[in-house]
Design an enzyme around this catalytic site. Structure first.
Site, PDB file in Angstrom:
ATOM      1  N   LYS A 122      -7.874   0.840  -5.297  1.00  0.00           N
ATOM      2  CA  LYS A 122      -9.095   0.313  -4.677  1.00  0.00           C
ATOM      3  C   LYS A 122     -10.329   1.075  -5.116  1.00  0.00           C
ATOM      4  O   LYS A 122     -10.326   2.299  -5.186  1.00  0.00           O
ATOM      5  CB  LYS A 122      -8.987   0.418  -3.150  1.00  0.00           C
ATOM      6  CG  LYS A 122      -8.012  -0.571  -2.522  1.00  0.00           C
ATOM      7  CD  LYS A 122      -8.026  -0.432  -1.006  1.00  0.00           C
ATOM      8  CE  LYS A 122      -6.872  -1.151  -0.334  1.00  0.00           C
ATOM      9  NZ  LYS A 122      -6.951  -2.605  -0.391  1.00  0.00           N
ATOM     10  N   ASP A 138       0.844  -1.194   0.000  1.00  0.00           N
ATOM     11  CA  ASP A 138       0.000   0.000   0.000  1.00  0.00           C
ATOM     12  C   ASP A 138       0.881   1.246   0.000  1.00  0.00           C
ATOM     13  O   ASP A 138       1.810   1.336   0.818  1.00  0.00           O
ATOM     14  CB  ASP A 138      -0.861   0.052   1.273  1.00  0.00           C
ATOM     15  CG  ASP A 138      -2.122  -0.784   1.157  1.00  0.00           C
ATOM     16  OD1 ASP A 138      -2.323  -1.430   0.118  1.00  0.00           O
ATOM     17  OD2 ASP A 138      -2.914  -0.782   2.128  1.00  0.00           O
ATOM     18  N   GLY A 148      -0.351  -3.668   3.964  1.00  0.00           N
ATOM     19  CA  GLY A 148      -1.009  -2.367   3.937  1.00  0.00           C
ATOM     20  C   GLY A 148      -0.281  -1.386   4.819  1.00  0.00           C
ATOM     21  O   GLY A 148       0.744  -0.813   4.447  1.00  0.00           O
ATOM     22  N   SER A 149      -0.773  -1.250   6.041  1.00  0.00           N
ATOM     23  CA  SER A 149      -0.232  -0.251   6.948  1.00  0.00           C
ATOM     24  C   SER A 149       1.144  -0.654   7.476  1.00  0.00           C
ATOM     25  O   SER A 149       1.905   0.201   7.938  1.00  0.00           O
ATOM     26  CB  SER A 149      -1.201  -0.066   8.115  1.00  0.00           C
ATOM     27  OG  SER A 149      -2.533  -0.146   7.657  1.00  0.00           O
ATOM     28  N   GLY A 155      -5.528  -3.033   8.692  1.00  0.00           N
ATOM     29  CA  GLY A 155      -5.187  -1.881   9.527  1.00  0.00           C
ATOM     30  C   GLY A 155      -5.004  -2.202  10.992  1.00  0.00           C
ATOM     31  O   GLY A 155      -4.970  -1.314  11.822  1.00  0.00           O
ATOM     32  N   GLY A 207      -3.298  -7.474   8.151  1.00  0.00           N
ATOM     33  CA  GLY A 207      -2.681  -7.645   9.467  1.00  0.00           C
ATOM     34  C   GLY A 207      -1.224  -8.038   9.446  1.00  0.00           C
ATOM     35  O   GLY A 207      -0.617  -8.254  10.495  1.00  0.00           O
ATOM     36  N   ARG A 266      -6.380 -20.328   6.613  1.00  0.00           N
ATOM     37  CA  ARG A 266      -6.579 -21.721   7.038  1.00  0.00           C
ATOM     38  C   ARG A 266      -7.964 -22.224   6.632  1.00  0.00           C
ATOM     39  O   ARG A 266      -8.121 -23.354   6.192  1.00  0.00           O
ATOM     40  CB  ARG A 266      -6.405 -21.845   8.552  1.00  0.00           C
ATOM     41  CG  ARG A 266      -4.953 -21.952   8.981  1.00  0.00           C
ATOM     42  CD  ARG A 266      -4.867 -22.497  10.395  1.00  0.00           C
ATOM     43  NE  ARG A 266      -3.502 -22.634  10.857  1.00  0.00           N
ATOM     44  CZ  ARG A 266      -2.727 -23.696  10.620  1.00  0.00           C
ATOM     45  NH1 ARG A 266      -3.182 -24.712   9.910  1.00  0.00           N
ATOM     46  NH2 ARG A 266      -1.495 -23.738  11.092  1.00  0.00           N
TER      47      ARG A 266
END
Lengths: 201, 294
Positions: free
Chosen positions: B81, B24, B235-236, B153, B214, B165
């Site tokens: 996005k 990101d 992402g973050s 996030g 995550g 999983r």
């Protein structure tokens, strides 16, 4: 016959399946210790800039160049073609730089311009189905580079001594004839033209 | 004759991303850092998920100027996005020449009933999923790539692990089923019978499946690869860490060599704090982005 697929990033699985479908043994290569046992090496499609970073960090650049110098065949598809090229348009430095040609990256446009087309390839019965994804093409082929296919006036497949490179992704179709052509190069390595051969022409 | 926008071309583009990290970015400078670190693509957006979470409000497609600047800054593919079901945002991104669109639950949904009919577009789409039913529905609509949702996030890997999983366990179940059991499975999973037949035949999902939501450390990225992801979205995690350049490089390398544990130890040394992260129990049901999508 053992054929490696450089497995730092990209379409590794598809090349492994193509190699196996042609009856050869495939080896997933992540470090230089694995190169010695190979008869040939495939540089798969993926992102050439990402692969280059990973080649550098795994200290694979010199071992790969030595592999190329040893005369063992290498086959680069899309990003792999970019890795093989001696010159890359708009970039100061090349990557492996073992095949005397200049390659332009993303030269057919962005992803929305990516396409499938049937090709006429020297030595292979037409049509050959090809998938071009943000593909490069060869803008200059050196004297010892044999052009095997052009698409709309652009060189998209070429061979030079032990090196074979193409713009498109033969690994994304079930047509393994180009892989077979590469395996034939590996099998008949001693018959491949060398630099000495070209210098006499 | 040539043909654009075929399934093979759209899915093939995702195949080329395998083993890679998609990062990101919110501006050209971050995009260049990502490219130099070895990202296989960047995701252009206005705010990273952790900021969307913090600041609240409606999250929309990024200002086209940001996306355009990112596209001009790098030679790797640029993704962007669009809100779930927002036909116009998706068409705008396609018209701009974005390489992949993420119809993303990270943004506020525009439609709480229908996703985009992604088969209608030349540009390929990636969508989130938590189970094989969601995966089947998104592929049925024309998604060419999947990513497990995780909880964006948060910097907390627990939901990403749960979803990957779940999807992989369901794929294994389908492969092991008798053909006469597939129709009932299709009913129970909310997946089409044809889709389940294809999964059984291939022994895997018919498109590339990355992990997302995550991933905050090199070890997190390697864990998702270990669990069978084809690659990772971060992402973050990168630009909210103390040393984005080093973090980005370390995550790229850990993803490629995910079973070289000595290397991952070396990469993880002295990286400084990762993003702070959130414990799941502190996030209310209404704030869970993973619940978006139908």
């Amino acid at each position: 016959m053992k054929i490696g697929v450089l497995a730092l990033q990209g379409a590794v699985r598809e090349h492994v399946l193509a190699i196996q479908a042609c009856g050869a043994e495939a080896v997933v290569v992540k470090n230089d210790g694995q190169l010695a046992e190979l008869d040939g090496l495939v540089l798969p499609g993926g992102e050439s800039t990402a692969m280059r970073r990973l080649i550098d960090r795994a200290e694979l650049m010199e071992p790969l160049r030595e592999f190329a110098d040893s005369g063992k065949p290498m086959f680069g598809t899309c990003a792999g073609l970019v890795l093989l090229a001696k010159e890359i348009e708009g970039q100061e430095a090349a990557h492996l730089g073992v095949m005397d040609m200049t390659v332009a990256r993303n030269s057919f446009g962005r992803q929305v311009d990516s396409f499938e087309a049937d090709l006429d390839i020297v030595g292979i019965d037409a049509p050959f189905p090809a998938v071009f994804i943000r593909a490069p093409h060869i803008v200059r082929a050196g004297a010892d580079v044999e052009v095997l296919c052009e698409y709309e006036g652009r060189i998209v497949l070429a061979r030079s001594g032990p090196f074979l490179g193409c713009s498109f992704h033969p690994e994304l179709t079930g047509d393994h004839r180009l892989m077979q052509l590469f395996l034939d190069m590996v099998e008949n390595r001693e018959l491949l033209p060398t630099e000495a051969h070209y210098s006499k022409i | 004759m040539s043909e654009k926008g075929t399934d093979r071309v759209k899915r093939g583009m995702a195949e080329m991303q395998k083993g890679g990290v998609i990062m990101d970015v919110v501006n050209a400078e971050q995009a260049k850092i990502a490219e130099a670190a070895g990202a296989t693509a960047v995701m252009a957006l206005e705010r990273v998920p952790s900021d969307i979470r913090k600041e609240g409000g409606v999250a929309r497609m990024a200002d086209p100027r940001i996306t355009e600047e990112v596209m001009n800054a790098v030679s790797i593919p640029v993704m962007a996005k669009a809100r779930i079901g927002h036909i116009t945002e998706a068409r705008v991104l396609e018209a701009m020449g974005v390489d992949y669109i993420d119809e993303s639950e990270v943004l506020t949904p525009a439609d709480e009933e229908f996703h985009l009919l992604k088969n209608d577009y030349t540009v390929p789409f990636v969508c989130g999923c938590r189970n094989i039913g969601e995966a089947a529905r998104r592929i049925g609509e024309g998604a060419s790539m999947l990513r497990t949702k995780g909880e964006p996030g948060t910097g907390n890997i627990v939901e990403a692990v749960r979803h990957l999983r779940q999807v992989n366990a369901e794929v294994r179940n389908i492969v092991a089923m008798g053909e006469d059991e597939l129709m009932t499975a299709a009913r129970d999973l909310g997946a089409s019978y044809e889709f389940l037949k294809e999964v059984k035949l291939l022994g895997r999902l018919p498109v590339v499946n990355f992990a997302a939501g995550g991933i905050a450390t090199p070890a997190d990225a390697a864990l998702m690869m270990e669990l069978g992801a084809d690659g990772v979205f971060v992402g973050s995690g990168i630009f909210k860490s103390d040393q984005p350049e080093r973090f980005a490089r370390a995550i790229v390398e850990a993803t490629a060599h995910y079973q070289d544990y000595a290397l991952i130890a070396k990469l993880s040394k002295d990286l400084g704090p990762a993003m702070k992260g959130l414990e799941m129990a502190t996030i209310g049901a209404a704030d869970r982005m993973q619940e978006r999508g139908w």
